[in-house]
Design a protein around this motif. Sequence first.
Motif, short mmCIF file in Angstrom:
data_model
loop_
_atom_site.label_atom_id
_atom_site.label_comp_id
_atom_site.label_asym_id
_atom_site.label_seq_id
_atom_site.Cartn_x
_atom_site.Cartn_y
_atom_site.Cartn_z
N ALA A 235 0.86 -1.19 0.00
CA ALA A 235 0.00 0.00 0.00
C ALA A 235 0.89 1.24 0.00
N PRO A 236 1.37 1.65 -1.17
CA PRO A 236 2.41 2.67 -1.25
C PRO A 236 2.04 4.03 -0.68
N PHE A 237 0.79 4.46 -0.84
CA PHE A 237 0.47 5.85 -0.50
C PHE A 237 -0.48 6.00 0.67
N THR A 238 -0.79 4.90 1.35
CA THR A 238 -1.71 5.07 2.46
C THR A 238 -0.96 5.46 3.73
N PRO A 248 7.52 7.73 -1.20
CA PRO A 248 6.82 6.50 -1.56
C PRO A 248 7.05 6.02 -2.99
N VAL A 249 7.17 6.95 -3.94
CA VAL A 249 7.38 6.51 -5.33
C VAL A 249 8.69 5.75 -5.44
N GLU A 250 9.77 6.30 -4.88
CA GLU A 250 11.08 5.64 -4.94
C GLU A 250 11.07 4.33 -4.14
N THR A 251 10.51 4.38 -2.94
CA THR A 251 10.51 3.20 -2.08
C THR A 251 9.76 2.05 -2.72
N TYR A 252 8.57 2.34 -3.26
CA TYR A 252 7.74 1.25 -3.75
C TYR A 252 8.09 0.82 -5.17
N THR A 253 8.74 1.68 -5.92
CA THR A 253 9.29 1.22 -7.20
C THR A 253 10.44 0.25 -6.93
N THR A 280 -3.02 8.61 -6.47
CA THR A 280 -1.76 7.96 -6.80
C THR A 280 -1.07 8.78 -7.90
N PRO A 281 0.21 9.16 -7.71
CA PRO A 281 0.90 9.96 -8.74
C PRO A 281 0.88 9.25 -10.10
N ALA A 282 0.66 10.02 -11.16
CA ALA A 282 0.50 9.45 -12.50
C ALA A 282 1.71 8.63 -12.94
N ALA A 283 2.90 9.03 -12.52
CA ALA A 283 4.11 8.34 -12.98
C ALA A 283 4.32 7.00 -12.29
N PHE A 284 3.59 6.77 -11.19
CA PHE A 284 3.87 5.60 -10.37
C PHE A 284 3.53 4.28 -11.07
N LYS A 285 2.33 4.19 -11.63
CA LYS A 285 1.89 2.90 -12.19
C LYS A 285 2.75 2.45 -13.37
#
Length: 366
Positions: A235-238, A248-253, A280-285
């Motif tokens: 759950a990256p952004f909760t 979170p983007v760096e950690t969960y990527t 959720t940030p657009a670049a994440f998925k």
Amino acid sequence: MTNALFQTLKLGDIELKNRIVMPPMTRSRASQPGNVANDMMATYYAQRASAGLIVAEGTQISEMGQGYAWTPGIYTQEQIAGWKKVTDAVHEKGGVIFAQLWHVGRVTHPDNIGGQQPISSSALKAENVKVFIDNGTDEPGFVDVVEPRAMTKDDIEEVIGQYRQAALNAIEAGFDGIELHAANGYLVNQFIDSEANNRTDEYGGSIENRLRFLGEVVEAMTAAIGHNRVGVRLAPFTSLNGTVDKTPVETYTAAAALLDKLNVVYMHIAEVDWDDAPETPAAFKPAVREAYKGTIIYAGKYNPEKGSQAIEDGIADMIGFGRPFISNPDLPNRIKHDYPFAAHDPATLFGGKEKGLLDYPEYQAV
């Protein structure tokens, strides 16, 4: 438009009949004493066996892993036998079911874990977090969590062993595979997220160190039951249960890349789904899709159209529909025929008996 949800999918060695997932949802109806899955739960999951994949409610891997009253465990022979009733009932209806293996870490109270002090990555109390205990009535009694103690190296080894044994127990109980609960502020998440982990050893500090516990747990389980039977939920952004990550983007990527290397069969991402939650940030998925080549499940705020579109866009392979499955046991059929969804009763989510669990009817077309 919803046709993508009804494509078949190969998940490891298993052919799934559609891409609709019933995600894990705590219902707190295990038999007492002993926190044992029961006939009522077997009926509940069998009613929903038309899902492509069911991930059963979180089941604690040890007494210390329990966060709430009346949740099921998977560490005693009696508990394994209870879950066998569930898996048999689901398989009889042609369903596929994974167990979600759960250790809550600091998100508990001594009353739920035999009077002991909870354990976590660090001695940091989760702020403004309540759990429910058995207060002698049928209604859950909510209490504040307490400060945990930081896990020693021996504790870490012991808990990794408990995850490994729980994975073996799940296969013995007839589950088709397991999902590691590494989301929503529970123990694995307490190692991953920077603001819940102030360790100075190899399990804290850098992203690589904070992901180490996740990696070691996954390695132990895949060695025990095979990587084709192990999925992981993140759950990256909760900020649920007080765990927050600074990047979170760096950690969960990085987590996605690690899970790709470990070759887990799926990654299940819980998106924030409350009303004023951050998007959720657009670049994440796309970054996650690039980093992880296996099956990706997203859950949270999806309707059939949005879910189907995510599959067509190549962002997701399967979509989880949580609360709709509570009140619509025949959810895939309703989606397929565009029948209306029934609403669930929030008062019957946790605890109690058949009411709000087994009494939601299938849709009757006139």
